[in-house]
Design an enzyme around this catalytic site. Structure first.
Site: not given
Length: 423
Positions: A394, A398
C-alpha cells in the site's frame, strides 16, 4: 597428487551454501566433470563436478555444513582406481562406519542432513549411479532403499519414476509388517513420537523472505471474483488442436498471465517496485510463477511475458514445472521478476491472502473454480466462479489502482476476445 575440489561461484549475491549430500564416497572412482556433491543454495540445488578424473579422496565437510564460495569440499587423488581402489576402500569404510554411530545414533542420522536413508552411508560405491537431489528426496518421502531400486535413466541412474514404481510395488510385502509390532507391545505403549528434521536452506530462505515482506511492506489484499465460463468453453473447444499444434496442453495459466500483462500495462504501479526513496517502473512484464518442488515453493520467471503468445507462456510454464520437480531449475531462471502469480487453486484453495515476493509490490492469487449461483441479466444462474486475490504494497499502490487492476483482469478473462485484440 591430490586436486582440491572447491565450492564454485553460485551466482550473483550468493556467497554460501549448504552441503546437501555427497554423491561420491572416499575411494570411489570419478570421471572429469562427474558430479561428486550437491549444494543447496537459497534458490536451487547445484551439483559440484570433479575437476579431474581420479579417485575420490577425503571429504573436508559434512552433510549439513555451511560452506562459502571458494572453500575446499574434498580432494580427488590422481589415478585410474585400479591400484588405489584396493587399499583405500577398507580403511575409508571402517572410518565412516565408526564415525556414523556417534554422529547419527539410532534414528537421527537420516534427519541430520535431511538426505540419508537407513544407515550411516546413504549410498555406497556399489550403487549403480549417484542420486540427484530430487530423487534423494523422493526416496525419503516414500521410504525406499536405493539398493532395491533398478535405475532406468541414463547410465543406469535412478529416476523419480523408478522410486515411485518401487514404492508402489512394496504393498505386497507390507502385510508381514503388522506381525512385528504385535510382539513388542512396549513400542505401542511408549506414547507419541516426534521427529526433528533440519530445515533446508531453501525453506529457511522462504521463511526469511516472507517474514521480511510482512515486516517491510504495508500489505493489503483486495478480492474479486471472475466467471470462468468463456475460458472453460474456449479451452474445451480448442485444447486438442492447441496441443497438436504447439505440443503442450492448454491450461488456464496462459490466459491469466496474458491478461495480467495487459492489466499491468494499464496500471504500471502494480508492476513497479520501491528502491530506497525511489519508485522503479518497468516497461516489461517479467512474471514470476509460483510452482511447487520437493524442497518447497520456487518462483521461476517468465521473461518478457508481454511479448509471448498464450502458447509460448504455456510452454514456458510447463518446462518450469517439470524441472522444478526434477530439481534442475537454474538460478538465473528465478532471479528478477516484476509481478507474481500464485495458483493455490490446483491444491483446492477457495480463498487466500498471498504474500508479496520482495522487491515486487504485488502478487495475484488464483483459487479453485467452483459452481456458484450468480445473477446474470436479472436471472439466478449457476456459473463456474473463481475468487481472485491481489495482495499489494500500500506504500506504492492505492486501493483504486488495485481494484482497477483486478477489474481489468476480470474483464479479459470473462471475454477472452479482449486478449486477442488487446482491449
Amino acid at each position: 597428487m591430490a586436486t582440491e575440489v572447491l565450492v564454485p561461484t553460485l551466482g550473483e549475491s550468493i556467497t554460501e551454501a549448504t552441503l546437501g549430500e555427497w554423491l561420491k564416497q572416499p575411494g570411489d572412482k570419478v570421471a572429469a566433470d562427474e558430479p561428486i556433491a550437491s549444494l543447496e543454495t537459497d534458490k536451487v540445488s547445484v551439483e559440484v563436478p570433479s575437476p579431474v578424473a581420479g579417485i575420490m579422496g577425503q571429504h573436508a565437510v559434512k552433510v549439513g555444513d555451511t560452506v562459502e564460495v571458494g572453500a575446499m569440499l574434498a580432494t580427488v587423488e590422481a589415478g585410474d582406481g585400479a591400484a588405489a581402489a584396493a587399499p583405500a576402500p577398507q580403511p575409508a569404510a571402517t572410518e565412516s562406519a565408526k564415525s556414523a554411530v556417534p554422529a547419527g545414533g539410532d534414528q537421527p542420522a537420516p534427519a541430520a542432513g535431511g538426505y540419508g536413508n537407513h544407515g550411516a552411508t546413504p549410498i555406497d560405491s556399489d550403487a549403480p549411479a549417484a542420486l540427484s537431489p530430487s530423487v534423494r528426496r523422493a526416496m525419503l518421502e516414500h521410504g525406499v532403499d536405493p539398493a532395491t531400486v533398478k535405475g532406468t535413466g541414463r547410465d543406469g541412474r535412478i529416476t523419480k519414476e523408478d522410486v515411485a514404481t518401487a514404492a508402489s510395488s512394496r504393498p505386497a510385502a507390507a502385510p508381514a509388517a503388522p506381525v512385528a509390532p504385535a510382539t513388542p507391545s512396549v513400542a505401542a505403549s511408549t506414547g507419541r513420537k516426534e521427529e526433528r528434521v533440519r530445515m533446508t536452506r531453501l525453506r529457511q530462505t522462504i521463511a526469511k523472505r516472507l517474514k521480511e515482506a510482512q515486516n517491510t511492506a504495508a500489505m493489503l489484499t483486495t478480492f474479486n471474483d471472475v466467471d470462468m465460463t468463456a475460458v472453460i468453453e474456449a479451452r474445451a473447444k480448442y485444447k486438442d488442436l492447441f496441443e497438436k499444434k504447439h505440443g503442450v496442453r492448454l491450461g488456464f495459466m496462459g490466459f491469466f498471465v496474458k491478461a495480467a500483462t495487459m492489466a499491468l500495462k494499464d496500471i504500471p504501479s502494480v508492476n513497479a517496485s520501491i528502491e530506497g526513496d525511489e519508485i522503479v517502473y518497468h516497461d516489461y512484464a517479467d512474471i514470476s510463477v509460483a510452482v511447487s518442488s520437493p524442497g518447497g515453493l520456487v518462483v521461476p520467471v517468465i521473461r518478457d511475458a508481454q511479448d509471448l503468445s498464450v502458447a509460448g507462456i504455456e510452454k514456458t510454464i510447463g518446462d518450469y514445472g517439470k524441472r522444478a520437480k526434477e530439481g534442475t531449475l537454474k538460478m538465473d531462471e528465478m532471479k528478477g521478476g516484476t509481478f507474481t502469480i500464485s495458483n493455490g487453486g490446483v491444491f483446492g484453495s477457495l480463498m487466500s491472502t498471498p504474500i508479496i515476493n520482495p522487491p515486487q509490490s504485488a502478487v495475484l492469487g488464483l483459487h479453485r473454480i467452483e459452481d456458484r449461483p450468480v445473477v446474470v441479466n436479472g436471472q439466478i444462474v449457476v456459473r463456474p466462479m473463481m475468487y481472485l486475490a491481489l495482495s499489494y504494497d500500500h506504500r506504492l499502490i492505492d486501493g483504486r489502482e488495485a481494484v482497477t487492476f483486478l477489474v481489468a483482469l476480470k474483464n479479459a478473462i470473462e471475454d477472452p476476445t479482449r486478449i486477442l485484440i488487446d482491449l
